[in-house]
Design a protein around this motif. Sequence first.
Motif, short mmCIF file in Angstrom:
data_model
loop_
_atom_site.label_atom_id
_atom_site.label_comp_id
_atom_site.label_asym_id
_atom_site.label_seq_id
_atom_site.Cartn_x
_atom_site.Cartn_y
_atom_site.Cartn_z
N PRO A 41 0.73 -1.17 -0.20
CA PRO A 41 -0.03 -0.12 -0.06
C PRO A 41 0.79 1.25 -0.65
O PRO A 41 2.39 1.23 -0.07
CB PRO A 41 -0.86 0.30 1.22
N ALA A 42 0.43 2.31 -0.39
CA ALA A 42 1.17 3.87 -0.55
C ALA A 42 0.96 4.19 0.73
O ALA A 42 0.49 5.40 1.54
CB ALA A 42 0.34 4.31 -1.25
N ASN A 43 1.36 3.89 2.02
CA ASN A 43 1.36 4.05 3.60
C ASN A 43 2.97 4.08 3.71
O ASN A 43 3.99 3.03 3.78
CB ASN A 43 0.85 2.37 4.54
N PHE A 44 3.08 5.25 3.87
CA PHE A 44 4.86 5.68 3.79
C PHE A 44 4.91 6.73 5.73
O PHE A 44 3.82 7.12 5.93
CB PHE A 44 4.81 6.94 3.50
N HIS A 45 6.46 6.11 5.78
CA HIS A 45 6.70 7.27 7.02
C HIS A 45 7.75 7.79 6.38
O HIS A 45 7.58 8.78 7.68
CB HIS A 45 7.33 6.02 7.79
N VAL A 46 6.96 8.65 4.95
CA VAL A 46 8.19 9.63 4.46
C VAL A 46 7.29 10.90 4.46
O VAL A 46 6.31 9.96 4.14
CB VAL A 46 9.05 9.08 4.11
N ASP A 47 7.51 12.16 4.51
CA ASP A 47 6.45 13.42 3.72
C ASP A 47 6.90 13.31 2.75
O ASP A 47 8.30 13.28 2.66
CB ASP A 47 6.51 14.19 5.34
N ASN A 48 5.68 13.75 1.92
CA ASN A 48 6.40 14.36 0.92
C ASN A 48 6.77 13.51 -0.78
O ASN A 48 7.04 13.18 -1.79
CB ASN A 48 7.41 15.60 0.67
N ILE A 49 6.26 12.25 -0.62
CA ILE A 49 6.26 11.04 -1.46
C ILE A 49 5.51 11.23 -2.42
O ILE A 49 4.35 11.15 -2.22
CB ILE A 49 6.38 10.04 -0.78
N GLN A 50 5.70 11.47 -3.78
CA GLN A 50 5.54 11.71 -5.03
C GLN A 50 5.51 9.79 -5.29
O GLN A 50 6.01 9.25 -5.50
CB GLN A 50 5.47 12.36 -5.87
N VAL A 51 4.08 9.66 -6.06
CA VAL A 51 4.06 7.94 -6.40
C VAL A 51 3.87 8.36 -8.15
O VAL A 51 2.64 9.27 -8.57
CB VAL A 51 3.35 6.84 -6.25
#
Length: 125
Positions: free
Chosen positions: A96-106
């Motif tokens: 999933p697009a469950n990230f622990h980092v902000d500002n991520i662009q998929v």
Amino acid sequence: MTELTQTTKSIAIVNTQAPFSSATGKEALDAALIFGSFEQAISLFFIGDGVFQVIGNQNASSLETKDYLKTFSALTFYDIENIYVCQQSLTERNLPANFHVDNIQVLTTAEFSQRLHSHQVIYRF
């Protein structure tokens, strides 16, 4: 007296390895922070197993290794805001697009490649 001018280059750091399979993930993050401290234009890219580095809710305590993933929170202090993840890599790993980092662009594969190749220097880890 000759005056030195600082040249800023756009630098891409490509992460291709899972976070605890080797030291490459930590080395890539260390390189990004070093370049960031010299005010270089840094972008981070995650593709292949490298996408595991930015997925949230990971626990390295059972691996008896230092959890460097917490260091990602320092990226904003170094003005590293361009962080890209390959959508196809997420899909292939059923993540999933469950990230622990902000500002991520998929990004799609084409967008990912286009952004990556717009940089002057590319380091692959």
